[in-house]
Every structure is written in C-alpha cells, then in structure tokens.
Scaffold this active site. Structure first.
Site, PDB file in Angstrom:
ATOM      1  CE1 TYR A   1      -3.944   2.207   0.572  1.00  0.00           C
ATOM      2  CE2 TYR A   1      -2.587   3.222   2.275  1.00  0.00           C
ATOM      3  CZ  TYR A   1      -3.709   3.240   1.469  1.00  0.00           C
ATOM      4  OH  TYR A   1      -4.595   4.291   1.546  1.00  0.00           O
TER       5      TYR A   1
ATOM      6  CE  LYS B   1      -3.596   5.258  -1.558  1.00  0.00           C
ATOM      7  NZ  LYS B   1      -4.620   5.805  -2.461  1.00  0.00           N
TER       8      LYS B   1
HETATM    9  P1  NAP Z   1     -13.279   2.530   0.974  1.00  0.00           P
HETATM   10  O1  NAP Z   1     -14.283   2.893   1.996  1.00  0.00           O
HETATM   11  O2  NAP Z   1     -12.760   1.143   0.914  1.00  0.00           O
HETATM   12  O3  NAP Z   1     -13.847   2.976  -0.462  1.00  0.00           O
HETATM   13  C1  NAP Z   1     -13.083   2.766  -1.621  1.00  0.00           C
HETATM   14  C2  NAP Z   1     -13.948   2.937  -2.840  1.00  0.00           C
HETATM   15  O4  NAP Z   1     -13.131   2.655  -3.992  1.00  0.00           O
HETATM   16  C3  NAP Z   1     -15.116   1.957  -2.882  1.00  0.00           C
HETATM   17  O5  NAP Z   1     -16.274   2.583  -3.324  1.00  0.00           O
HETATM   18  C4  NAP Z   1     -14.636   0.898  -3.856  1.00  0.00           C
HETATM   19  O6  NAP Z   1     -15.659   0.231  -4.580  1.00  0.00           O
HETATM   20  C5  NAP Z   1     -13.826   1.718  -4.822  1.00  0.00           C
HETATM   21  N1  NAP Z   1     -12.925   0.826  -5.566  1.00  0.00           N
HETATM   22  C6  NAP Z   1     -11.984  -0.002  -5.061  1.00  0.00           C
HETATM   23  N2  NAP Z   1     -11.466  -0.740  -6.025  1.00  0.00           N
HETATM   24  C7  NAP Z   1     -12.078  -0.369  -7.182  1.00  0.00           C
HETATM   25  C8  NAP Z   1     -11.980  -0.791  -8.522  1.00  0.00           C
HETATM   26  N3  NAP Z   1     -11.165  -1.787  -8.901  1.00  0.00           N
HETATM   27  N4  NAP Z   1     -12.771  -0.197  -9.441  1.00  0.00           N
HETATM   28  C9  NAP Z   1     -13.630   0.775  -9.090  1.00  0.00           C
HETATM   29  N5  NAP Z   1     -13.781   1.213  -7.827  1.00  0.00           N
HETATM   30  C10 NAP Z   1     -13.016   0.641  -6.882  1.00  0.00           C
HETATM   31  O7  NAP Z   1     -11.969   3.436   1.138  1.00  0.00           O
HETATM   32  P2  NAP Z   1     -11.791   4.930   1.673  1.00  0.00           P
HETATM   33  O8  NAP Z   1     -11.270   4.851   3.046  1.00  0.00           O
HETATM   34  O9  NAP Z   1     -12.986   5.756   1.381  1.00  0.00           O
HETATM   35  O10 NAP Z   1     -10.575   5.356   0.754  1.00  0.00           O
HETATM   36  C11 NAP Z   1     -10.696   6.364  -0.254  1.00  0.00           C
HETATM   37  C12 NAP Z   1      -9.293   6.833  -0.614  1.00  0.00           C
HETATM   38  O11 NAP Z   1      -8.649   7.379   0.537  1.00  0.00           O
HETATM   39  C13 NAP Z   1      -8.381   5.716  -1.100  1.00  0.00           C
HETATM   40  O12 NAP Z   1      -7.543   6.212  -2.124  1.00  0.00           O
HETATM   41  C14 NAP Z   1      -7.537   5.387   0.108  1.00  0.00           C
HETATM   42  O13 NAP Z   1      -6.313   4.813  -0.222  1.00  0.00           O
HETATM   43  C15 NAP Z   1      -7.390   6.771   0.703  1.00  0.00           C
HETATM   44  N6  NAP Z   1      -7.042   6.797   2.120  1.00  0.00           N
HETATM   45  C16 NAP Z   1      -7.842   6.201   3.039  1.00  0.00           C
HETATM   46  C17 NAP Z   1      -7.491   6.243   4.382  1.00  0.00           C
HETATM   47  C18 NAP Z   1      -8.331   5.598   5.449  1.00  0.00           C
HETATM   48  O14 NAP Z   1      -7.822   5.419   6.561  1.00  0.00           O
HETATM   49  N7  NAP Z   1      -9.577   5.262   5.191  1.00  0.00           N
HETATM   50  C19 NAP Z   1      -6.333   6.908   4.770  1.00  0.00           C
HETATM   51  C20 NAP Z   1      -5.533   7.507   3.809  1.00  0.00           C
HETATM   52  C21 NAP Z   1      -5.910   7.454   2.476  1.00  0.00           C
HETATM   53  P3  NAP Z   1     -16.683  -0.784  -3.858  1.00  0.00           P
HETATM   54  O15 NAP Z   1     -17.774   0.111  -3.363  1.00  0.00           O
HETATM   55  O16 NAP Z   1     -17.064  -1.724  -4.898  1.00  0.00           O
HETATM   56  O17 NAP Z   1     -15.913  -1.434  -2.711  1.00  0.00           O
END
Ligand code: NAP
Length: 244
Positions: free
Chosen positions: A149, A153
């Site tokens: 991961y 990033k």
């Molecule tokens: P999340 O709740 O897991 O949501 C991720 C979304 O991306 C989901 O809607 C998922 O689709 C979609 N996705 C994943 N793989 C995909 C694919 N192959 N094709 C199309 N859509 C896809 O994650 P989040 O926490 O909101 O994360 C959003 C962003 O923030 C990401 O880039 C993550 O790396 C970043 N981030 C998150 C955190 C954290 O702690 N949460 C911290 C730092 C950065 P589905 O609905 O089908 O699952």
C-alpha cells in the site's frame, strides 16, 4: 470562503463508499454536476437515490480496456478526483504477487488510465482543469504491514508531480491529498484493533484520527479555483503525523 462548482463537471472515482461517496455529496451541495464512477453498482444506485442529478458509471478500474470503454464518452470535464483504491495489508514476507499486481493496478495504473482519458479532452478543449488524487500519509512514512500500500501511494505522489510538470502548461493542476487514518471500511481494515489504533493516535499531535469531512474539504479546495497556483503538492491531512 465560499466554494462553488456551478457549471462544472467533475468525475469522482471510488464513489460508492467511504470518502469518495462524501466527496460526491459535498460537490453536489456546491452545485457541481458529478459523474460518480465505482465498482459496485448497488452502492452507486443508492448514491443516485440521494443525489438524483449525478450520473453513475459502474466499472472495475482494474480493467484498463473496460475503463477506457466506459469513460471515453465523458467530455467537457473540469475536474477529476482519483479516489478509488484498495489496501491489502500483510507482513513483508507474506506479500504475494497477486497483492502487488492488484494493488498497483487499482491504486496506480488506473489513475494513469483515467487521468489520460480525462486530461486528453481538457487539453483538446484548451479548458484547463484540476486533478486531485487521494493519496495517504502512507506515501511518506513507513507503516507496519503496509509495504505494498505504501509503495502504491508513494508512486501516486510521484506520478502526480510528473503530471503537474507535463500538464501544467495546459493549465491543468494535479495535486494529492494525503490523509491519516479515517474510519471508513478501509480504515477499519487496518486500525480496528484498539492497540494498533492507540499506537497510531499516539503519533498524531492532534491526538485523533481524521474525519471524512476533513479530507473532503481539502479535496474541494484543491479542485477549486481557490487553489489556482497550487500544483504538484502532496497535502497531508494528518493532524501533524508527518511533521514529527
Ligand atoms: P473505501 O471505503 O474502501 O472505499 C473505496 C472505494 O473505492 C469503494 O467505493 C470501492 O468500490 C472503490 N474501488 C476499489 N477498487 C475499485 C476498482 N477496482 N474499481 C472501481 N472502484 C473501486 O476506502 P476509503 O477509506 O474511502 O478510501 C478512499 C481513498 O482514501 C483511497 O484512495 C484510500 O487509499 C485513501 N485513504 C484512506 C485512508 C483511510 O484510513 N480510510 C487513509 C488515507 C488514504 P466498492 O464500493 O465496490 O468497494
């Protein structure tokens, strides 16, 4: 400071759940016309029930050609949020080829693919635009079990700087937002264990994880004309984690 996206068309990937879903809702509040792209159609459908004016596109961004087919029809786009990503967490010696391929396909390769599609039309129209990638504090710091991961990033931040260089002359800005832990489904995956959570919180000067809204606000700022001279940055939304 009021931000309006009236008359603007913005694409958000990974819009079905978590941070992406709230980015869509806030953009709609700020009068943008949003195209919500994500993997699971049913989540997009419930989002459309909440925000009837959005357009939804269900596609697996891992698939380069299917993505091109689904998104190439999109024209006159002013902004793109590359938010979709996955986290596959394992100790270094347990990492598999599948983890590496899938993670880099979704978190890195798809960002180049989607950005090419959207930015090519911006360049052809000479319209300028803004691209915001959701990166992570993991781009800039080592986190246990996060090798793959963190690698994706770090690559994303690097790619954003190169895109800023090449697309800047076309008045297309490219920036990253780098959040700390946010308790979405992805956040829960890595940080539900109270001992792990406490150890991370103890390294965040503000003494807490971030809220989805705190990421959304940074994204809207970087998408908007209020950040018209900001290009090629990685903006931590991390309560000071990376400062220590
Ligand atoms: P999340 O709740 O897991 O949501 C991720 C979304 O991306 C989901 O809607 C998922 O689709 C979609 N996705 C994943 N793989 C995909 C694919 N192959 N094709 C199309 N859509 C896809 O994650 P989040 O926490 O909101 O994360 C959003 C962003 O923030 C990401 O880039 C993550 O790396 C970043 N981030 C998150 C955190 C954290 O702690 N949460 C911290 C730092 C950065 P589905 O609905 O089908 O699952």
């Amino acid at each position: 400071m009021e931000i309006s996206f009236s008359g603007k068309r913005i694409v958000v990937t990974g819009a079905g759940q978590g941070i992406g879903r709230d980015i869509v809702k806030k953009l709609v509040e700020c009068k943008a016309k949003v195209i919500a792209v994500s993997r699971t159609k049913s989540y997009l459908e419930t989002l459309k029930q909440e925000c009837p004016d959005i357009e939804i596109i269900a596609v697996d961004l891992q698939n380069w050609n299917a993505t091109r087919e689904a998104l190439s029809k999109l024209k006159n786009i002013d902004g793109l949020v590359n938010n979709a990503a996955i986290a596959m967490l394992r100790g270094f010696f347990d990492i598999t080829e599948h983890d590496v391929d899938l993670s880099f396909d979704v978190n890195v390769k798809s960002v180049i693919n989607v950005s090419q599609i959207i930015a090519a039309d911006m360049v052809a129209r000479k319209s300028g635009g803004a691209i915001v990638n959701i990166s992570s504090q993991a781009a800039l710091a080592a986190l246990r079990d996060h090798t793959v991961y963190c690698g994706t990033k770090g690559a994303l931040d690097s790619i954003a700087r190169c895109m800023a260089l090449e697309l800047g002359p076309h008045n297309i800005r490219v920036n990253c937002v780098n959040p700390t832990v946010i308790m979405t489904e992805m956040g829960k995956l890595g940080w539900s264990d109270p001992a792990k959570a406490q150890s991370m919180i103890s390294k965040i000067p503000l003494g807490r994880f971030g809220e989805v809204d705190e990421v959304v606000n940074a994204v809207l700022f970087l998408l908007s004309d209020k950040s018209s001279m900001i290009n090629g940055v990685s903006l931590p939304v991390d309560g000071g984690f990376l400062a220590t």
